[in-house]
Design a protein around this motif. Structure first.
Motif, mmCIF file in Angstrom:
data_model
loop_
_atom_site.group_PDB
_atom_site.id
_atom_site.type_symbol
_atom_site.label_atom_id
_atom_site.label_comp_id
_atom_site.label_asym_id
_atom_site.label_seq_id
_atom_site.Cartn_x
_atom_site.Cartn_y
_atom_site.Cartn_z
ATOM 1 N N PHE A 66 1.007 -1.392 -0.045
ATOM 2 C CA PHE A 66 -0.113 0.081 -0.111
ATOM 3 C C PHE A 66 0.674 1.115 0.059
ATOM 4 C CE2 PHE A 66 -1.917 3.580 2.202
ATOM 5 C CZ PHE A 66 -3.192 3.438 1.632
ATOM 6 N N LEU A 67 0.692 2.012 -1.034
ATOM 7 C CA LEU A 67 1.564 3.430 -0.991
ATOM 8 C C LEU A 67 0.627 4.698 -1.167
ATOM 9 C CD1 LEU A 67 4.085 2.370 -3.960
ATOM 10 C CD2 LEU A 67 4.516 2.449 -1.162
ATOM 11 N N HIS A 68 0.948 5.778 -0.440
ATOM 12 C CA HIS A 68 0.115 6.712 -0.418
ATOM 13 C C HIS A 68 1.167 8.052 -0.474
ATOM 14 C CE1 HIS A 68 -2.209 10.475 1.103
ATOM 15 N NE2 HIS A 68 -3.231 9.954 0.436
ATOM 16 N N GLY A 69 1.209 8.792 -1.672
ATOM 17 C CA GLY A 69 2.099 9.750 -1.459
ATOM 18 C C GLY A 69 3.749 9.706 -1.714
ATOM 19 N N SER A 70 3.770 8.373 -2.377
ATOM 20 C CA SER A 70 5.277 7.993 -2.646
ATOM 21 C C SER A 70 5.921 8.752 -3.896
ATOM 22 C CB SER A 70 5.151 6.392 -2.662
ATOM 23 O OG SER A 70 4.740 6.108 -3.695
ATOM 24 N N ILE A 71 5.165 9.218 -4.923
ATOM 25 C CA ILE A 71 5.646 9.791 -6.130
ATOM 26 C C ILE A 71 6.497 10.927 -5.770
ATOM 27 C CG2 ILE A 71 5.116 10.895 -8.225
ATOM 28 C CD1 ILE A 71 3.115 8.690 -8.937
ATOM 29 N N GLY A 72 7.589 11.010 -6.270
ATOM 30 C CA GLY A 72 8.244 12.129 -6.212
ATOM 31 C C GLY A 72 9.313 12.091 -4.804
ATOM 32 N N VAL A 73 8.781 11.093 -3.976
ATOM 33 C CA VAL A 73 9.591 10.613 -2.404
ATOM 34 C C VAL A 73 10.596 9.836 -2.699
ATOM 35 C CG1 VAL A 73 9.392 10.429 -0.210
ATOM 36 C CG2 VAL A 73 7.789 11.724 -1.475
ATOM 37 N N ILE A 74 10.352 8.636 -2.968
ATOM 38 C CA ILE A 74 10.980 7.356 -3.172
ATOM 39 C C ILE A 74 10.970 7.033 -4.731
ATOM 40 C CG2 ILE A 74 10.459 6.721 -1.028
ATOM 41 C CD1 ILE A 74 8.857 4.555 -1.894
ATOM 42 N N SER A 75 11.976 6.490 -5.142
ATOM 43 C CA SER A 75 11.984 5.782 -6.485
ATOM 44 C C SER A 75 11.220 4.492 -6.264
ATOM 45 C CB SER A 75 13.510 5.165 -6.798
ATOM 46 O OG SER A 75 13.627 4.617 -7.900
ATOM 47 N N HIS A 76 10.427 4.168 -7.570
ATOM 48 C CA HIS A 76 9.596 2.924 -7.551
ATOM 49 C C HIS A 76 10.318 1.901 -8.316
ATOM 50 C CE1 HIS A 76 6.794 6.152 -6.586
ATOM 51 N NE2 HIS A 76 6.040 5.228 -6.000
ATOM 52 N N SER A 77 11.815 1.811 -8.440
ATOM 53 C CA SER A 77 12.221 0.793 -8.908
ATOM 54 C C SER A 77 12.024 -0.444 -8.399
ATOM 55 C CB SER A 77 13.742 1.120 -9.002
ATOM 56 O OG SER A 77 14.454 1.325 -7.510
ATOM 57 N N PHE A 78 11.943 -0.422 -6.917
ATOM 58 C CA PHE A 78 11.656 -1.680 -6.247
ATOM 59 C C PHE A 78 10.599 -2.344 -6.637
ATOM 60 C CE2 PHE A 78 8.988 1.316 -4.126
ATOM 61 C CZ PHE A 78 7.912 0.510 -3.741
ATOM 62 N N LEU A 79 9.494 -1.755 -7.276
ATOM 63 C CA LEU A 79 8.273 -2.452 -7.748
ATOM 64 C C LEU A 79 8.876 -3.827 -8.666
ATOM 65 C CD1 LEU A 79 5.795 0.519 -8.908
ATOM 66 C CD2 LEU A 79 5.940 -1.004 -6.860
ATOM 67 N N THR A 80 9.818 -3.597 -9.345
ATOM 68 C CA THR A 80 9.975 -4.803 -10.399
ATOM 69 C C THR A 80 10.758 -6.094 -9.681
ATOM 70 O OG1 THR A 80 12.418 -3.911 -10.625
ATOM 71 C CG2 THR A 80 10.767 -3.043 -12.332
ATOM 72 N N SER A 81 10.942 -5.596 -8.436
ATOM 73 C CA SER A 81 11.475 -6.817 -7.517
ATOM 74 C C SER A 81 10.386 -7.841 -6.792
ATOM 75 C CB SER A 81 12.634 -6.452 -6.513
ATOM 76 O OG SER A 81 11.797 -5.582 -5.441
ATOM 77 N N LEU A 82 9.297 -7.069 -6.917
ATOM 78 C CA LEU A 82 8.149 -7.747 -6.170
ATOM 79 C C LEU A 82 7.700 -8.894 -6.761
ATOM 80 C CD1 LEU A 82 6.535 -4.519 -4.551
ATOM 81 C CD2 LEU A 82 8.093 -5.869 -3.619
ATOM 82 N N ILE A 83 8.230 -9.883 -7.169
ATOM 83 C CA ILE A 83 7.559 -10.882 -7.913
ATOM 84 C C ILE A 83 6.610 -11.846 -7.486
ATOM 85 C CG2 ILE A 83 10.069 -11.213 -9.072
ATOM 86 C CD1 ILE A 83 10.710 -13.663 -7.383
ATOM 87 N N ASN A 84 6.310 -11.444 -6.058
ATOM 88 C CA ASN A 84 5.286 -12.542 -5.322
ATOM 89 C C ASN A 84 4.040 -11.563 -5.181
ATOM 90 O OD1 ASN A 84 6.559 -15.174 -5.780
ATOM 91 N ND2 ASN A 84 8.040 -14.283 -4.208
ATOM 92 N N LEU A 85 4.075 -10.533 -5.581
ATOM 93 C CA LEU A 85 3.037 -9.388 -5.023
ATOM 94 C C LEU A 85 1.648 -9.882 -5.444
ATOM 95 C CD1 LEU A 85 3.108 -6.567 -3.617
ATOM 96 C CD2 LEU A 85 2.678 -5.913 -5.849
#
Length: 290
Positions: A66-85
């Motif tokens: 769950f993400l709220h207000g993450s754009i511009g705050v953290i890099s979303h590169s970690f999304l590609t690692s969540l292979i079991n989401l």
């Protein structure tokens, strides 16, 4: 906490700021972190790259995000690692164009084959990226919901087509329908036999697609579909209304709602039709009754 709490299944971080000490260490020591919730109120222009890197290291265990207000705050590169989401919910109200493009890039490049639930509520455009994401799943999505206030959104038809082809088990669907997207509605209704709830919004365009939409719903809706919400920016004839409700005579339409209904489109005659089928116990509930 990092020395003691090593077996958290769920971690919620609210009102995040760079002043929170030890968070990266706390994430790193977790042995089986399943769920991560993040909410930020950091000032624009401040980034927290270490958090993204830490989440990447937990990519194989996290299945709920769950993400709220993450754009511009953290890099979303970690999304590609969540292979079991399995469950992804994202809320954004972002003014950073650079952050939006970065998010869209990683969303499109991610693969969540076991995704079950997807909800994205934002003020920017990512219909194309969501379609690309859905096409890489194994067909287990049962819940999908999208909201945007951006009237210039494109790719709504591409998204509906992806859901039709890759989400046979979907039960709850909220999305947008453009004036050129009706060609995808029949296939959606015929392929998604488990649909319980369907909510079709418009991007504030007044158009004449209402009767054709109701005709598709009348002819091709699965028996399970008993919660229907459609846009008030489309025009519907009294005859199309009646035919649609008649198709539920052998079952109940548990809820029929019109979003943003405009006075010139919805007359007392429309409301009288709804009341008639309500009194006959074919419609159980509708916002037009009030």
């Amino acid at each position: 906490m990092a020395e003691i709490c090593k077996d958290l299944n769920k971690l919620c971080v609210y009102n995040y700021s760079q002043s929170v000490p030890g968070l990266i260490s706390l994430i790193d020591v977790q042995r089986n972190l399943k769920s991560f919730s993040f909410s930020s109120h950091i000032k624009k222009g401040i980034t927290c790259e270490e958090l993204s890197t830490a989440l990447t290291r937990k990519g194989r265990t996290i299945n709920n995000l769950f993400l709220h207000g993450s754009i511009g705050v953290i890099s979303h590169s970690f999304l590609t690692s969540l292979i079991n989401l399995k469950d992804l919910t994202i809320y954004h109200d972002c003014e950073s164009y650079k952050g939006i493009k970065e998010f869209q890039k990683y969303l499109a490049n991610s693969e969540f084959p076991d995704l079950n639930s997807l909800g994205i509520y934002d003020d920017f455009l990512c219909f194309k990226e969501m379609a690309m994401l859905i096409e890489k799943t194994k067909g287990n999505i049962s819940y999908f919901s999208v909201y945007t206030s951006n009237k210039s959104a494109e790719g709504t038809g591409m998204l509906i087509n992806a859901i039709s082809n890759f989400c046979p088990k979907i039960e709850y669907l909220t999305t947008y329908l453009g004036p050129k997207d009706l060609i995808y509605v029949k296939a959606l209704l015929m392929n998604c036999k488990n649909l319980l709830s369907l909510h079709l919004n418009s991007l504030n365009e007044t158009s004449d697609i209402g009767d054709e939409l109701l005709d598709n719903l009348t002819k091709f809706s699965p028996k399970s579909l008993t919660y229907v919400t459609i846009s008030g920016y489309w025009k519907y004839s009294i005859d199309a209304f009646k035919k649609f409700f008649e198709s539920y005579r052998e079952r109940k339409l548990l809820c029929f709602n019109i979003d943003n209904y405009i006075g010139e489109h919805f007359t007392t005659e429309h409301i009288d039709v709804v009341k008639k089928y309500f009194n006959e116990e074919i419609i159980v509930n509708s916002n037009l009754l009030f």
